[in-house]
Write a protein that holds these residues in place. Sequence first.
Motif, PDB file in Angstrom:
ATOM      1  N   GLU A  36      63.468 -24.099  39.205  1.00 56.04           N
ATOM      2  CA  GLU A  36      62.646 -25.152  39.804  1.00 56.04           C
ATOM      3  C   GLU A  36      63.384 -25.819  40.956  1.00 56.04           C
ATOM      4  O   GLU A  36      62.798 -26.120  42.002  1.00 56.04           O
ATOM      5  N   LEU A  37      64.678 -26.055  40.771  1.00 55.13           N
ATOM      6  CA  LEU A  37      65.469 -26.678  41.835  1.00 55.13           C
ATOM      7  C   LEU A  37      65.530 -25.795  43.076  1.00 55.13           C
ATOM      8  O   LEU A  37      65.655 -26.292  44.195  1.00 55.13           O
ATOM      9  N   ALA A  38      65.433 -24.476  42.853  1.00 58.79           N
ATOM     10  CA  ALA A  38      65.459 -23.535  43.974  1.00 58.79           C
ATOM     11  C   ALA A  38      64.064 -23.301  44.558  1.00 58.79           C
ATOM     12  O   ALA A  38      63.910 -22.525  45.506  1.00 58.79           O
ATOM     13  N   GLY A  39      63.052 -23.953  43.983  1.00 60.56           N
ATOM     14  CA  GLY A  39      61.697 -23.831  44.512  1.00 60.56           C
ATOM     15  C   GLY A  39      60.984 -22.560  44.119  1.00 60.56           C
ATOM     16  O   GLY A  39      60.036 -22.130  44.798  1.00 60.56           O
ATOM     17  N   VAL A  40      61.406 -21.939  43.017  1.00 67.47           N
ATOM     18  CA  VAL A  40      60.768 -20.693  42.558  1.00 67.47           C
ATOM     19  C   VAL A  40      59.429 -21.018  41.903  1.00 67.47           C
ATOM     20  O   VAL A  40      59.356 -21.848  40.992  1.00 67.47           O
ATOM     21  N   ARG A  41      58.371 -20.362  42.345  1.00 67.19           N
ATOM     22  CA  ARG A  41      57.031 -20.695  41.875  1.00 67.19           C
ATOM     23  C   ARG A  41      56.791 -20.295  40.424  1.00 67.19           C
ATOM     24  O   ARG A  41      56.131 -21.011  39.666  1.00 67.19           O
ATOM     25  N   ASP A  42      57.302 -19.112  40.048  1.00 62.62           N
ATOM     26  CA  ASP A  42      57.055 -18.634  38.683  1.00 62.62           C
ATOM     27  C   ASP A  42      58.246 -18.950  37.782  1.00 62.62           C
ATOM     28  O   ASP A  42      58.630 -18.143  36.932  1.00 62.62           O
ATOM     29  N   ALA A  43      58.821 -20.145  37.947  1.00 59.88           N
ATOM     30  CA  ALA A  43      60.037 -20.524  37.231  1.00 59.88           C
ATOM     31  C   ALA A  43      59.877 -20.397  35.718  1.00 59.88           C
ATOM     32  O   ALA A  43      60.751 -19.856  35.034  1.00 59.88           O
ATOM     33  N   PHE A  44      58.753 -20.853  35.185  1.00 64.65           N
ATOM     34  CA  PHE A  44      58.599 -20.853  33.733  1.00 64.65           C
ATOM     35  C   PHE A  44      58.338 -19.450  33.185  1.00 64.65           C
ATOM     36  O   PHE A  44      58.780 -19.120  32.079  1.00 64.65           O
ATOM     37  N   ASP A  45      57.650 -18.625  33.947  1.00 67.11           N
ATOM     38  CA  ASP A  45      57.452 -17.235  33.512  1.00 67.11           C
ATOM     39  C   ASP A  45      58.793 -16.502  33.458  1.00 67.11           C
ATOM     40  O   ASP A  45      59.077 -15.761  32.506  1.00 67.11           O
ATOM     41  N   ARG A  46      59.620 -16.700  34.485  1.00 65.99           N
ATOM     42  CA  ARG A  46      60.932 -16.051  34.507  1.00 65.99           C
ATOM     43  C   ARG A  46      61.839 -16.605  33.417  1.00 65.99           C
ATOM     44  O   ARG A  46      62.613 -15.863  32.793  1.00 65.99           O
ATOM     45  N   ALA A  47      61.756 -17.901  33.179  1.00 61.05           N
ATOM     46  CA  ALA A  47      62.568 -18.514  32.127  1.00 61.05           C
ATOM     47  C   ALA A  47      62.171 -17.974  30.750  1.00 61.05           C
ATOM     48  O   ALA A  47      63.028 -17.700  29.899  1.00 61.05           O
ATOM     49  N   GLU A  48      60.875 -17.796  30.543  1.00 56.90           N
ATOM     50  CA  GLU A  48      60.404 -17.260  29.270  1.00 56.90           C
ATOM     51  C   GLU A  48      60.899 -15.835  29.068  1.00 56.90           C
ATOM     52  O   GLU A  48      61.323 -15.456  27.961  1.00 56.90           O
ATOM     53  N   ALA A  49      60.876 -15.026  30.123  1.00 56.82           N
ATOM     54  CA  ALA A  49      61.369 -13.653  30.032  1.00 56.82           C
ATOM     55  C   ALA A  49      62.870 -13.631  29.747  1.00 56.82           C
ATOM     56  O   ALA A  49      63.352 -12.773  28.991  1.00 56.82           O
ATOM     57  N   GLU A  50      63.616 -14.578  30.323  1.00 57.28           N
ATOM     58  CA  GLU A  50      65.053 -14.608  30.100  1.00 57.28           C
ATOM     59  C   GLU A  50      65.383 -15.033  28.673  1.00 57.28           C
ATOM     60  O   GLU A  50      66.327 -14.514  28.057  1.00 57.28           O
ATOM     61  N   LEU A  51      64.629 -15.963  28.135  1.00 59.10           N
ATOM     62  CA  LEU A  51      64.826 -16.350  26.734  1.00 59.10           C
ATOM     63  C   LEU A  51      64.532 -15.169  25.808  1.00 59.10           C
ATOM     64  O   LEU A  51      65.218 -14.964  24.806  1.00 59.10           O
ATOM     65  N   ASP A  52      63.521 -14.401  26.146  1.00 62.36           N
ATOM     66  CA  ASP A  52      63.201 -13.214  25.363  1.00 62.36           C
ATOM     67  C   ASP A  52      64.356 -12.206  25.426  1.00 62.36           C
ATOM     68  O   ASP A  52      64.688 -11.560  24.430  1.00 62.36           O
ATOM     69  N   ALA A  53      65.004 -12.113  26.606  1.00 60.41           N
ATOM     70  CA  ALA A  53      66.111 -11.172  26.781  1.00 60.41           C
ATOM     71  C   ALA A  53      67.307 -11.519  25.909  1.00 60.41           C
ATOM     72  O   ALA A  53      68.091 -10.638  25.542  1.00 60.41           O
ATOM     73  N   VAL A  54      67.460 -12.811  25.563  1.00 66.76           N
ATOM     74  CA  VAL A  54      68.572 -13.203  24.690  1.00 66.76           C
ATOM     75  C   VAL A  54      68.091 -13.444  23.253  1.00 66.76           C
ATOM     76  O   VAL A  54      68.785 -14.065  22.445  1.00 66.76           O
ATOM     77  N   GLY A  55      66.904 -12.962  22.953  1.00 71.59           N
ATOM     78  CA  GLY A  55      66.399 -13.007  21.580  1.00 71.59           C
ATOM     79  C   GLY A  55      65.916 -14.361  21.113  1.00 71.59           C
ATOM     80  O   GLY A  55      65.945 -14.662  19.917  1.00 71.59           O
TER      81      GLY A  55
END
Length: 228
Positions: A112-131
């Motif tokens: 979000e600080l970097a202005g990424v529009r799909d911040a929450f979608d990417r964050a959700e995918a990253e949480l999935d990547a770490v189980g």
Amino acid sequence: MTDALSLTDVSLSLSGNAGKIDILHDISLTVPQGKTLGLVGPSGSGKSSLLMVMGGLETATSGTIAALGKDITRLGEDDLARFRRDNMGVVFQSFHLIPTMTALENVATPLELAGVRDAFDRAEAELDAVGLSHRTHHYPAQMSGGEQQRVALARASVTRPKILLADEPTGNLDETNGAAIIDMLFSLREQHGATLIMVTHSNELAARCDRVIRLRDGRIDTLQAAAE
């Protein structure tokens, strides 16, 4: 190829109640892009301080630090913060999660600080990547130490940093959770091609790195390939 990091005659002194304390003494080293480096040594040897100056989280008293070809010792506070945001990820021993934010919000924050529009979608995918897809809406206080460190790892890696810094990432975890975090750390680094620099007390863990630097009294004692 530009080195990920290049330090030349870097020293660090801090002022305290007892006067000036010399932490690092004339450190010179290079870390090639895409490699892994372990920083080891006894407590008080300067490992964490060296990691902090590498990331611009502590200001060197003298010397120069080039990260990805840019002299970060010449950057102002705002420019340095932007450079770290765009190029570095940091994993601390004590997690440093924001307690009033859910796991998803913590991981999405740097995007979000970097202005990424799909911040929450990417964050959700990253949480999935770490189980941790089942912990998306949980707060840090509702998670175990191992789960909190997984969130911290997801937050550090979600921006796809070119340089990943880890300061005793398993220091507050039991052996099983610590081993899982380290496997994830190396796996994410390999998947995304980041340069990994890690402070650790574990010689076994350091041996997984391409190179190992042993510090003593704020100076480089030895530098060797981990297999040696």
